[in-house]
Design a protein around this motif. Structure first.
Motif, PDB file in Angstrom:
ATOM      1  N   MET A   1       0.854  -1.181   0.000  1.00  0.00           N
ATOM      2  CA  MET A   1       0.000   0.000   0.000  1.00  0.00           C
ATOM      3  C   MET A   1       0.893   1.233   0.000  1.00  0.00           C
ATOM      4  N   SER A   2       0.656   2.136  -0.910  1.00  0.00           N
ATOM      5  CA  SER A   2       1.489   3.339  -0.969  1.00  0.00           C
ATOM      6  C   SER A   2       0.807   4.475  -0.230  1.00  0.00           C
ATOM      7  N   GLU A   3       1.635   5.289   0.354  1.00  0.00           N
ATOM      8  CA  GLU A   3       1.122   6.439   1.098  1.00  0.00           C
ATOM      9  C   GLU A   3       0.977   7.627   0.163  1.00  0.00           C
ATOM     10  N   ALA A   4       0.014   8.450   0.449  1.00  0.00           N
ATOM     11  CA  ALA A   4      -0.167   9.668  -0.335  1.00  0.00           C
ATOM     12  C   ALA A   4       1.003  10.606  -0.051  1.00  0.00           C
ATOM     13  N   PRO A   5       1.501  11.282  -1.087  1.00  0.00           N
ATOM     14  CA  PRO A   5       2.609  12.201  -0.846  1.00  0.00           C
ATOM     15  C   PRO A   5       2.168  13.332   0.065  1.00  0.00           C
ATOM     16  N   THR A   6       3.075  13.711   0.937  1.00  0.00           N
ATOM     17  CA  THR A   6       2.782  14.823   1.833  1.00  0.00           C
ATOM     18  C   THR A   6       3.360  16.098   1.260  1.00  0.00           C
ATOM     19  N   ALA A   7       2.653  17.167   1.461  1.00  0.00           N
ATOM     20  CA  ALA A   7       3.126  18.464   0.965  1.00  0.00           C
ATOM     21  C   ALA A   7       4.248  18.955   1.862  1.00  0.00           C
ATOM     22  N   LEU A   8       5.188  19.635   1.251  1.00  0.00           N
ATOM     23  CA  LEU A   8       6.260  20.236   2.030  1.00  0.00           C
ATOM     24  C   LEU A   8       5.685  21.365   2.865  1.00  0.00           C
ATOM     25  N   PRO A   9       6.164  21.536   4.088  1.00  0.00           N
ATOM     26  CA  PRO A   9       5.647  22.633   4.906  1.00  0.00           C
ATOM     27  C   PRO A   9       5.951  23.966   4.230  1.00  0.00           C
ATOM     28  N   GLN A  10       4.970  24.824   4.244  1.00  0.00           N
ATOM     29  CA  GLN A  10       5.124  26.135   3.612  1.00  0.00           C
ATOM     30  C   GLN A  10       5.632  27.145   4.623  1.00  0.00           C
ATOM     31  N   ARG A  11       6.719  27.806   4.268  1.00  0.00           N
ATOM     32  CA  ARG A  11       7.222  28.888   5.105  1.00  0.00           C
ATOM     33  C   ARG A  11       6.746  30.185   4.492  1.00  0.00           C
ATOM     34  N   PRO A  12       6.080  31.002   5.271  1.00  0.00           N
ATOM     35  CA  PRO A  12       5.612  32.259   4.699  1.00  0.00           C
ATOM     36  C   PRO A  12       6.801  33.134   4.294  1.00  0.00           C
ATOM     37  N   SER A  13       6.708  33.715   3.125  1.00  0.00           N
ATOM     38  CA  SER A  13       7.763  34.614   2.666  1.00  0.00           C
ATOM     39  C   SER A  13       7.135  35.955   2.366  1.00  0.00           C
ATOM     40  N   THR A  14       7.692  36.967   2.957  1.00  0.00           N
ATOM     41  CA  THR A  14       7.158  38.316   2.742  1.00  0.00           C
ATOM     42  C   THR A  14       7.493  38.817   1.348  1.00  0.00           C
ATOM     43  N   ALA A  15       8.448  38.180   0.664  1.00  0.00           N
ATOM     44  CA  ALA A  15       8.867  38.665  -0.645  1.00  0.00           C
ATOM     45  C   ALA A  15       8.034  38.106  -1.798  1.00  0.00           C
ATOM     46  N   VAL A  16       7.266  37.046  -1.563  1.00  0.00           N
ATOM     47  CA  VAL A  16       6.508  36.423  -2.649  1.00  0.00           C
ATOM     48  C   VAL A  16       5.565  37.414  -3.335  1.00  0.00           C
ATOM     49  N   PRO A  17       4.787  38.208  -2.614  1.00  0.00           N
ATOM     50  CA  PRO A  17       3.919  39.155  -3.323  1.00  0.00           C
ATOM     51  C   PRO A  17       4.708  40.156  -4.179  1.00  0.00           C
ATOM     52  N   GLU A  18       5.837  40.615  -3.674  1.00  0.00           N
ATOM     53  CA  GLU A  18       6.631  41.568  -4.442  1.00  0.00           C
ATOM     54  C   GLU A  18       7.226  40.924  -5.689  1.00  0.00           C
ATOM     55  N   ILE A  19       7.700  39.691  -5.546  1.00  0.00           N
ATOM     56  CA  ILE A  19       8.267  38.989  -6.704  1.00  0.00           C
ATOM     57  C   ILE A  19       7.178  38.732  -7.739  1.00  0.00           C
ATOM     58  N   SER A  20       5.997  38.338  -7.281  1.00  0.00           N
ATOM     59  CA  SER A  20       4.871  38.128  -8.202  1.00  0.00           C
ATOM     60  C   SER A  20       4.532  39.415  -8.946  1.00  0.00           C
ATOM     61  N   GLN A  21       4.567  40.527  -8.229  1.00  0.00           N
ATOM     62  CA  GLN A  21       4.282  41.815  -8.858  1.00  0.00           C
ATOM     63  C   GLN A  21       5.345  42.159  -9.901  1.00  0.00           C
ATOM     64  N   VAL A  22       6.609  41.867  -9.597  1.00  0.00           N
ATOM     65  CA  VAL A  22       7.685  42.124 -10.564  1.00  0.00           C
ATOM     66  C   VAL A  22       7.472  41.297 -11.821  1.00  0.00           C
ATOM     67  N   LEU A  23       7.106  40.027 -11.658  1.00  0.00           N
ATOM     68  CA  LEU A  23       6.858  39.176 -12.824  1.00  0.00           C
ATOM     69  C   LEU A  23       5.716  39.734 -13.670  1.00  0.00           C
ATOM     70  N   GLU A  24       4.661  40.191 -13.005  1.00  0.00           N
ATOM     71  CA  GLU A  24       3.546  40.790 -13.730  1.00  0.00           C
ATOM     72  C   GLU A  24       3.982  42.055 -14.465  1.00  0.00           C
ATOM     73  N   LEU A  25       4.788  42.875 -13.795  1.00  0.00           N
ATOM     74  CA  LEU A  25       5.267  44.105 -14.437  1.00  0.00           C
ATOM     75  C   LEU A  25       6.166  43.800 -15.632  1.00  0.00           C
ATOM     76  N   LEU A  26       6.986  42.748 -15.511  1.00  0.00           N
ATOM     77  CA  LEU A  26       7.822  42.355 -16.651  1.00  0.00           C
ATOM     78  C   LEU A  26       6.962  41.909 -17.830  1.00  0.00           C
ATOM     79  N   GLU A  27       5.905  41.157 -17.541  1.00  0.00           N
ATOM     80  CA  GLU A  27       4.997  40.751 -18.617  1.00  0.00           C
ATOM     81  C   GLU A  27       4.386  41.972 -19.291  1.00  0.00           C
ATOM     82  N   ILE A  28       3.980  42.946 -18.486  1.00  0.00           N
ATOM     83  CA  ILE A  28       3.399  44.173 -19.037  1.00  0.00           C
ATOM     84  C   ILE A  28       4.448  44.923 -19.865  1.00  0.00           C
ATOM     85  N   ALA A  29       5.667  45.013 -19.329  1.00  0.00           N
ATOM     86  CA  ALA A  29       6.731  45.719 -20.049  1.00  0.00           C
ATOM     87  C   ALA A  29       7.035  45.035 -21.369  1.00  0.00           C
ATOM     88  N   TRP A  30       7.105  43.687 -21.360  1.00  0.00           N
ATOM     89  CA  TRP A  30       7.395  42.974 -22.611  1.00  0.00           C
ATOM     90  C   TRP A  30       6.261  43.194 -23.608  1.00  0.00           C
TER      91      TRP A  30
END
Length: 162
Positions: A1-30
Motif C-alpha cells: 500500500m502506498s502512502e499519499a505524498p505529503t506536501a512540504l511545509p510552507q514557510r511564509p515569505s514576505t517577498a513572494v507578493p513583491e516577486i509576483s508583482q515584478v513578474l507581472e510588471l515584466l509581462e506588461i513591459a514585454w
C-alpha cells in the motif's frame, strides 16, 4: 500500500507578493515594448531553443527534447524552422556520424545578442531610477533567487552535502 505524498511545509515569505508583482510588471513591459523587446522574427519557443543550444553547443535532438519536455517530432519541427531561418546548423557528431549535433550559426548568436541588448537597455532605463543601494539589493536578491530556482528541490532545512 502506498502512502499519499505529503506536501512540504510552507514557510511564509514576505517577498513572494513583491516577486509576483515584478513578474507581472515584466509581462506588461514585454507586452508594451513588443516591438523593441520581442523575440521576432522567432517565437518564444524557438528563442528558448536558441538559448539552450547556446548554453550547450553540440547538444543532440534527444537531449534538447528533454530540456524542452517535448516530443521528438515537435523538437524536429522547431529545429527545421530555425535551420530554414538561418539560425541553427545541424552537423554529424565527429565521434558518431549517425548522431546529429546542433549549433548556433553566426546569425543565431547575433539574434540572441540583439535580444539581450534591447532588453538590457530597457532594464537599464528602469534601474537608473533606483538608488544604488536598491540596485545592489536587487542584484543580490535576484542572484539568490536564480540559485534557488536552478538547484534541485530539497525539503526546507535540508543541508546538501558536497
Amino acid at each position: 500500500m502506498s502512502e499519499a505524498p505529503t506536501a512540504l511545509p510552507q514557510r511564509p515569505s514576505t517577498a513572494v507578493p513583491e516577486i509576483s508583482q515584478v513578474l507581472e510588471l515584466l509581462e506588461i513591459a514585454w507586452e508594451r515594448g513588443r516591438g523593441t523587446l520581442s523575440t521576432a522574427p522567432l517565437s518564444a519557443a524557438q528563442t528558448r531553443v536558441l538559448y539552450i543550444i547556446e548554453r550547450e553547443p553540440g547538444i543532440n535532438l534527444g537531449t534538447l527534447g528533454s530540456h524542452l519536455s517535448a516530443a521528438a517530432p515537435s523538437v524536429t519541427r522547431l529545429c527545421d524552422r530555425l535551420q530554414a531561418a538561418g539560425f541553427l546548423r545541424r552537423t554529424p557528431r565527429p565521434q558518431d556520424r549517425r548522431e546529429i549535433q546542433l549549433e548556433l550559426t553566426d546569425a543565431g548568436a547575433a539574434h540572441l545578442r540583439d535580444i539581450r541588448n534591447r532588453r538590457g537597455q530597457a532594464l537599464h532605463q528602469a534601474m537608473d531610477r533606483m538608488t544604488p543601494d536598491a540596485q545592489n539589493a536587487l542584484a543580490i536578491g535576484l542572484s539568490a533567487l536564480c540559485d534557488a530556482v536552478t538547484e534541485p528541490s530539497q525539503p526546507p532545512g535540508h543541508q546538501q552535502t558536497v
